[in-house]
Design a protein around this motif. Sequence first.
Motif, mmCIF file in Angstrom:
data_model
loop_
_atom_site.group_PDB
_atom_site.id
_atom_site.type_symbol
_atom_site.label_atom_id
_atom_site.label_comp_id
_atom_site.label_asym_id
_atom_site.label_seq_id
_atom_site.Cartn_x
_atom_site.Cartn_y
_atom_site.Cartn_z
ATOM 1 N N ALA A 191 0.847 -1.180 0.000
ATOM 2 C CA ALA A 191 0.000 0.000 0.000
ATOM 3 C C ALA A 191 0.889 1.237 0.000
ATOM 4 N N ASP A 192 0.440 2.247 -0.716
ATOM 5 C CA ASP A 192 1.181 3.501 -0.767
ATOM 6 C C ASP A 192 0.189 4.633 -0.946
ATOM 7 N N GLU A 193 0.494 5.758 -0.333
ATOM 8 C CA GLU A 193 -0.376 6.913 -0.498
ATOM 9 C C GLU A 193 0.113 7.757 -1.667
ATOM 10 N N MET A 194 -0.819 8.475 -2.255
ATOM 11 C CA MET A 194 -0.487 9.378 -3.346
ATOM 12 C C MET A 194 -1.506 10.501 -3.359
ATOM 13 N N ILE A 195 -1.160 11.581 -4.034
ATOM 14 C CA ILE A 195 -2.090 12.691 -4.214
ATOM 15 C C ILE A 195 -2.442 12.731 -5.689
ATOM 16 N N ASP A 196 -3.744 12.710 -5.995
ATOM 17 C CA ASP A 196 -4.167 12.678 -7.390
ATOM 18 C C ASP A 196 -4.189 14.092 -7.985
ATOM 19 N N ALA A 197 -4.587 14.191 -9.236
ATOM 20 C CA ALA A 197 -4.581 15.467 -9.951
ATOM 21 C C ALA A 197 -5.528 16.489 -9.323
ATOM 22 N N SER A 198 -6.556 16.025 -8.617
ATOM 23 C CA SER A 198 -7.487 16.949 -7.965
ATOM 24 C C SER A 198 -7.053 17.284 -6.539
ATOM 25 N N ASN A 199 -5.797 16.943 -6.199
ATOM 26 C CA ASN A 199 -5.191 17.254 -4.907
ATOM 27 C C ASN A 199 -5.871 16.521 -3.745
ATOM 28 N N ARG A 200 -6.327 15.292 -3.999
ATOM 29 C CA ARG A 200 -6.948 14.454 -2.982
ATOM 30 C C ARG A 200 -6.034 13.272 -2.666
ATOM 31 N N GLU A 201 -5.950 12.907 -1.389
ATOM 32 C CA GLU A 201 -5.125 11.767 -1.004
ATOM 33 C C GLU A 201 -5.841 10.465 -1.343
ATOM 34 N N GLN A 202 -5.065 9.530 -1.883
ATOM 35 C CA GLN A 202 -5.568 8.205 -2.181
ATOM 36 C C GLN A 202 -4.546 7.180 -1.728
ATOM 37 N N GLY A 244 -6.366 -1.513 -6.682
ATOM 38 C CA GLY A 244 -7.173 -0.322 -6.861
ATOM 39 C C GLY A 244 -6.736 0.836 -5.992
ATOM 40 N N PHE A 245 -7.561 1.876 -6.033
ATOM 41 C CA PHE A 245 -7.334 3.093 -5.270
ATOM 42 C C PHE A 245 -8.437 3.252 -4.238
ATOM 43 N N HIS A 246 -8.117 3.848 -3.117
ATOM 44 C CA HIS A 246 -9.093 4.234 -2.107
ATOM 45 C C HIS A 246 -8.890 5.707 -1.819
ATOM 46 N N LYS A 247 -9.926 6.513 -1.967
ATOM 47 C CA LYS A 247 -9.849 7.912 -1.567
ATOM 48 C C LYS A 247 -9.951 7.954 -0.047
ATOM 49 N N VAL A 248 -9.019 8.656 0.582
ATOM 50 C CA VAL A 248 -9.017 8.772 2.034
ATOM 51 C C VAL A 248 -8.924 10.240 2.427
ATOM 52 N N ASP A 249 -9.546 10.572 3.556
ATOM 53 C CA ASP A 249 -9.494 11.956 4.042
ATOM 54 C C ASP A 249 -8.178 12.258 4.725
ATOM 55 N N LYS A 250 -7.622 11.258 5.398
ATOM 56 C CA LYS A 250 -6.313 11.418 6.016
ATOM 57 C C LYS A 250 -5.626 10.064 6.007
ATOM 58 N N VAL A 251 -4.312 10.105 5.976
ATOM 59 C CA VAL A 251 -3.537 8.869 5.923
ATOM 60 C C VAL A 251 -2.973 8.606 7.310
#
Length: 142
Positions: free
Chosen positions: A2-13, A30-37
């Motif tokens: 698992a790794d976190e990333m920031i998408d083009a809309s500046n949201r953490e996934q 897949g990806f999971h949108k998360v509010d905080k990591v």
Amino acid sequence: MADEMIDASNREQVVECFRWVGSDFEDFVGFHKVDKVNADTLLLLAIKDVVLRMNLDLHNCRGQCYDGAANMARSRTETATQLRHVEERAIFTHCSGHALNLAVADVVKQSKVIRDVLDTVGEINKLLKYSPRRDSLFEQLK
């Protein structure tokens, strides 16, 4: 993995992949949108959700892999610890791909020429990216 990333809309996934025992093959899950990591988000929302949706048993997990970046070291450690409480055979290892990336970044910092080139390319990218007009002109030049 698992790794976190920031998408083009500046949201953490969080991006998840599985590596199967006895195989060098990895499956992108897949990806999971998360509010905080943090550990709870990674373990409870992302990892457990993926395992449940794929009809797998977390007790069959034999390893866990994260990048160990400084900004995530604490939550990743908590995640690894929490997952080990669920399945003690899920041994934590540092992602070798990220380790190589960190080593190359460290070497690049030692070379002023390479550092200056990468800084210049980064500034040009910002110049184009943050101006729709310049970005459009650049696309026409391609």
